[in-house]
Design a protein around this motif. Structure first.
Motif, PDB file in Angstrom:
ATOM      1  N   GLY A 118       4.249  13.358  -1.721  1.00  0.00           N
ATOM      2  CA  GLY A 118       4.469  12.523  -0.557  1.00  0.00           C
ATOM      3  C   GLY A 118       3.894  11.136  -0.760  1.00  0.00           C
ATOM      4  N   PRO A 119       4.086  10.232   0.205  1.00  0.00           N
ATOM      5  CA  PRO A 119       3.593   8.853   0.076  1.00  0.00           C
ATOM      6  C   PRO A 119       2.088   8.775  -0.145  1.00  0.00           C
ATOM      7  CG  PRO A 119       5.074   9.072   1.947  1.00  0.00           C
ATOM      8  CD  PRO A 119       4.807  10.452   1.461  1.00  0.00           C
ATOM      9  N   GLU A 120       1.353   9.714   0.432  1.00  0.00           N
ATOM     10  CA  GLU A 120      -0.111   9.681   0.315  1.00  0.00           C
ATOM     11  C   GLU A 120      -0.593   9.948  -1.104  1.00  0.00           C
ATOM     12  OE1 GLU A 120       1.091  13.856   0.687  1.00  0.00           O
ATOM     13  OE2 GLU A 120       1.640  12.040   1.810  1.00  0.00           O
ATOM     14  N   LYS A 121       0.273  10.526  -1.955  1.00  0.00           N
ATOM     15  CA  LYS A 121      -0.120  10.817  -3.331  1.00  0.00           C
ATOM     16  C   LYS A 121       0.263   9.695  -4.297  1.00  0.00           C
ATOM     17  CE  LYS A 121      -0.194  15.852  -3.012  1.00  0.00           C
ATOM     18  NZ  LYS A 121       0.293  17.121  -3.598  1.00  0.00           N
ATOM     19  N   LEU A 122       0.987   8.708  -3.801  1.00  0.00           N
ATOM     20  CA  LEU A 122       1.372   7.562  -4.630  1.00  0.00           C
ATOM     21  C   LEU A 122       0.427   6.394  -4.358  1.00  0.00           C
ATOM     22  CD1 LEU A 122       5.254   7.710  -4.191  1.00  0.00           C
ATOM     23  CD2 LEU A 122       3.859   8.743  -5.990  1.00  0.00           C
ATOM     24  N   ARG A 123       0.367   5.468  -5.290  1.00  0.00           N
ATOM     25  CA  ARG A 123      -0.544   4.323  -5.165  1.00  0.00           C
ATOM     26  C   ARG A 123       0.109   3.184  -4.367  1.00  0.00           C
ATOM     27  NH1 ARG A 123      -1.658   1.870  -9.666  1.00  0.00           N
ATOM     28  NH2 ARG A 123      -3.800   1.286  -9.145  1.00  0.00           N
ATOM     29  N   ILE A 124       0.536   3.541  -3.147  1.00  0.00           N
ATOM     30  CA  ILE A 124       1.196   2.567  -2.281  1.00  0.00           C
ATOM     31  C   ILE A 124       0.167   1.715  -1.537  1.00  0.00           C
ATOM     32  CG2 ILE A 124       2.744   2.266  -0.307  1.00  0.00           C
ATOM     33  CD1 ILE A 124       4.161   4.857  -1.202  1.00  0.00           C
ATOM     34  N   ALA A 125      -0.895   2.330  -1.043  1.00  0.00           N
ATOM     35  CA  ALA A 125      -1.947   1.586  -0.358  1.00  0.00           C
ATOM     36  C   ALA A 125      -2.577   0.563  -1.297  1.00  0.00           C
ATOM     37  CB  ALA A 125      -3.007   2.543   0.175  1.00  0.00           C
ATOM     38  N   GLU A 126      -2.761   0.958  -2.554  1.00  0.00           N
ATOM     39  CA  GLU A 126      -3.331   0.032  -3.541  1.00  0.00           C
ATOM     40  C   GLU A 126      -2.392  -1.145  -3.786  1.00  0.00           C
ATOM     41  OE1 GLU A 126      -5.025   4.124  -4.593  1.00  0.00           O
ATOM     42  OE2 GLU A 126      -3.193   3.271  -3.745  1.00  0.00           O
ATOM     43  N   LEU A 127      -1.076  -0.883  -3.758  1.00  0.00           N
ATOM     44  CA  LEU A 127      -0.103  -1.958  -3.925  1.00  0.00           C
ATOM     45  C   LEU A 127      -0.202  -2.961  -2.782  1.00  0.00           C
ATOM     46  CD1 LEU A 127       2.316  -3.275  -5.331  1.00  0.00           C
ATOM     47  CD2 LEU A 127       3.804  -1.671  -4.101  1.00  0.00           C
ATOM     48  N   CYS A 128      -0.286  -2.460  -1.557  1.00  0.00           N
ATOM     49  CA  CYS A 128      -0.422  -3.351  -0.396  1.00  0.00           C
ATOM     50  C   CYS A 128      -1.696  -4.188  -0.493  1.00  0.00           C
ATOM     51  CB  CYS A 128      -0.429  -2.534   0.899  1.00  0.00           C
ATOM     52  SG  CYS A 128       1.199  -1.918   1.368  1.00  0.00           S
ATOM     53  N   GLU A 129      -2.774  -3.568  -0.939  1.00  0.00           N
ATOM     54  CA  GLU A 129      -4.034  -4.294  -1.106  1.00  0.00           C
ATOM     55  C   GLU A 129      -3.890  -5.401  -2.144  1.00  0.00           C
ATOM     56  OE1 GLU A 129      -7.122  -1.555  -2.061  1.00  0.00           O
ATOM     57  OE2 GLU A 129      -6.926  -0.435  -0.176  1.00  0.00           O
ATOM     58  N   ARG A 130      -3.202  -5.109  -3.242  1.00  0.00           N
ATOM     59  CA  ARG A 130      -3.021  -6.110  -4.299  1.00  0.00           C
ATOM     60  C   ARG A 130      -2.145  -7.261  -3.821  1.00  0.00           C
ATOM     61  NH1 ARG A 130      -1.164  -4.090  -9.918  1.00  0.00           N
ATOM     62  NH2 ARG A 130      -1.824  -6.217 -10.423  1.00  0.00           N
ATOM     63  N   ILE A 131      -1.136  -6.948  -3.013  1.00  0.00           N
ATOM     64  CA  ILE A 131      -0.275  -8.013  -2.480  1.00  0.00           C
ATOM     65  C   ILE A 131      -1.111  -8.993  -1.667  1.00  0.00           C
ATOM     66  CG2 ILE A 131       1.571  -8.500  -0.819  1.00  0.00           C
ATOM     67  CD1 ILE A 131       2.929  -5.904  -1.777  1.00  0.00           C
ATOM     68  N   GLY A 132      -2.030  -8.453  -0.864  1.00  0.00           N
ATOM     69  CA  GLY A 132      -2.895  -9.322  -0.078  1.00  0.00           C
ATOM     70  C   GLY A 132      -3.891 -10.077  -0.927  1.00  0.00           C
ATOM     71  N   ALA A 133      -4.492  -9.392  -1.895  1.00  0.00           N
ATOM     72  CA  ALA A 133      -5.546 -10.000  -2.706  1.00  0.00           C
ATOM     73  C   ALA A 133      -5.004 -10.964  -3.752  1.00  0.00           C
ATOM     74  CB  ALA A 133      -6.365  -8.904  -3.390  1.00  0.00           C
ATOM     75  N   GLU A 134      -3.865 -10.627  -4.364  1.00  0.00           N
ATOM     76  CA  GLU A 134      -3.342 -11.441  -5.457  1.00  0.00           C
ATOM     77  C   GLU A 134      -2.197 -12.358  -5.037  1.00  0.00           C
ATOM     78  OE1 GLU A 134      -2.971  -9.273  -9.239  1.00  0.00           O
ATOM     79  OE2 GLU A 134      -4.024  -7.595  -8.268  1.00  0.00           O
ATOM     80  N   GLY A 135      -1.701 -12.186  -3.820  1.00  0.00           N
ATOM     81  CA  GLY A 135      -0.687 -13.104  -3.299  1.00  0.00           C
ATOM     82  C   GLY A 135       0.676 -13.019  -3.948  1.00  0.00           C
ATOM     83  N   PHE A 136       1.120 -11.822  -4.303  1.00  0.00           N
ATOM     84  CA  PHE A 136       2.453 -11.679  -4.881  1.00  0.00           C
ATOM     85  C   PHE A 136       3.511 -12.105  -3.868  1.00  0.00           C
ATOM     86  CE2 PHE A 136       0.247  -8.014  -7.113  1.00  0.00           C
ATOM     87  CZ  PHE A 136       0.086  -8.693  -8.304  1.00  0.00           C
ATOM     88  N   THR A 137       4.531 -12.802  -4.341  1.00  0.00           N
ATOM     89  CA  THR A 137       5.638 -13.189  -3.465  1.00  0.00           C
ATOM     90  C   THR A 137       6.901 -12.386  -3.754  1.00  0.00           C
ATOM     91  OG1 THR A 137       6.244 -14.978  -5.000  1.00  0.00           O
ATOM     92  CG2 THR A 137       4.773 -15.534  -3.160  1.00  0.00           C
ATOM     93  N   GLU A 138       6.937 -11.706  -4.915  1.00  0.00           N
ATOM     94  CA  GLU A 138       8.085 -10.843  -5.244  1.00  0.00           C
ATOM     95  C   GLU A 138       7.584  -9.513  -5.790  1.00  0.00           C
ATOM     96  OE1 GLU A 138      12.128 -10.459  -7.980  1.00  0.00           O
ATOM     97  OE2 GLU A 138      10.744 -12.123  -8.329  1.00  0.00           O
ATOM     98  N   VAL A 139       8.180  -8.443  -5.290  1.00  0.00           N
ATOM     99  CA  VAL A 139       7.895  -7.098  -5.800  1.00  0.00           C
ATOM    100  C   VAL A 139       9.192  -6.549  -6.380  1.00  0.00           C
ATOM    101  CG1 VAL A 139       7.166  -4.761  -5.232  1.00  0.00           C
ATOM    102  CG2 VAL A 139       6.080  -6.709  -4.090  1.00  0.00           C
ATOM    103  N   LEU A 140       9.214  -6.353  -7.690  1.00  0.00           N
ATOM    104  CA  LEU A 140      10.384  -5.803  -8.370  1.00  0.00           C
ATOM    105  C   LEU A 140      10.204  -4.306  -8.520  1.00  0.00           C
ATOM    106  CD1 LEU A 140      12.961  -5.839 -10.115  1.00  0.00           C
ATOM    107  CD2 LEU A 140      11.523  -6.508 -12.062  1.00  0.00           C
ATOM    108  N   LEU A 141      11.109  -3.537  -7.939  1.00  0.00           N
ATOM    109  CA  LEU A 141      11.039  -2.082  -8.016  1.00  0.00           C
ATOM    110  C   LEU A 141      11.840  -1.601  -9.227  1.00  0.00           C
ATOM    111  CD1 LEU A 141      11.570  -1.237  -4.228  1.00  0.00           C
ATOM    112  CD2 LEU A 141       9.420  -1.603  -5.458  1.00  0.00           C
TER     113      LEU A 141
END
Length: 203
Positions: A118-141
């Motif tokens: 499920g979503p809780e087992k993926l590193r999605i929260a860490e991705l959101c944190e990095r977007i805030g901390a590192e200022g990414f403007t594009e996320v390529l899936l």
């Protein structure tokens, strides 16, 4: 069959791409030339087990005395874009293409009810944190194009739209769908062909 040989065969057969027969041939080859094949392999395995780990920031493979990894600390890379992949091995493949020059983020899998992922087992929260901390403007899936990969991409796209830590709206993109290089329409499966038509571009 001698138990140590059977044990070696079973261990090798667990590796991707090695069936039971291939594992048996590999095991016998190793045992025939222990000094040339078996001993160097055993040493390499012990060294990898002791020294290789995953980067605490992006999840890529690195060594324990290099954290964050070289991809995260390389100042020449595009710091505005991040490529999201399922596993660390995917980074090696993408880097081999030479087409992407930004940062990476490993999810650690994809959504899969069958495998209880499920979503809780993926590193999605860490991705959101990095977007805030590192200022990414594009996320390529860069995810699989199977049903589970599509579901994961859709979930991520929706989640990242409402990512509370982002400083500005984040552009979420996905790898283009199309026919493989040096292939033809007659050799394509219906799903690949359908995606190629839906995502067609100007000539």
């Amino acid at each position: 069959m001698i138990e140590p040989i059977e044990s070696l065969e079973r261990a090798l057969a667990r590796l991707p791409g090695l069936g039971r027969r291939s594992a048996a041939r590999a095991a016998l080859a190793l045992l025939r030339e222990p000094e040339r094949l078996l001993d160097p392999l055993a040493l390499a395995l012990r060294t990898a087990r002791a020294e290789v780990c995953c980067c605490p920031r992006c999840g890529a493979f690195t060594v324990k005395d290099e954290q964050p990894c070289a991809l995260c600390t390389d100042l020449t890379r595009d710091a505005a874009s991040v490529c999201v992949v399922e596993e660390p091995a995917d980074i090696v493949t993408i880097e081999g293409s030479g087409a992407f020059h930004g940062r990476y983020h490993v999810l650690g899998g994809k959504l899969s009810p069958v495998h209880r992922m499920g979503p809780e087992k993926l590193r999605i929260a860490e991705l959101c944190e990095r977007i805030g901390a590192e200022g990414f403007t594009e996320v390529l899936l860069a995810l699989s194009t199977d049903m589970e990969g599509d579901a994961t991409a859709g979930f991520l796209a929706e989640t990242l739209k409402n990512c509370p830590s982002s400083r500005a709206p984040v552009k979420v993109t996905r790898l283009a769908f199309g026919l493989p290089a040096d292939s033809g329409v007659a050799y394509s499966d219906p799903l690949t062909l359908r995606r190629a038509i839906v995502h067609r571009c100007p000539a």
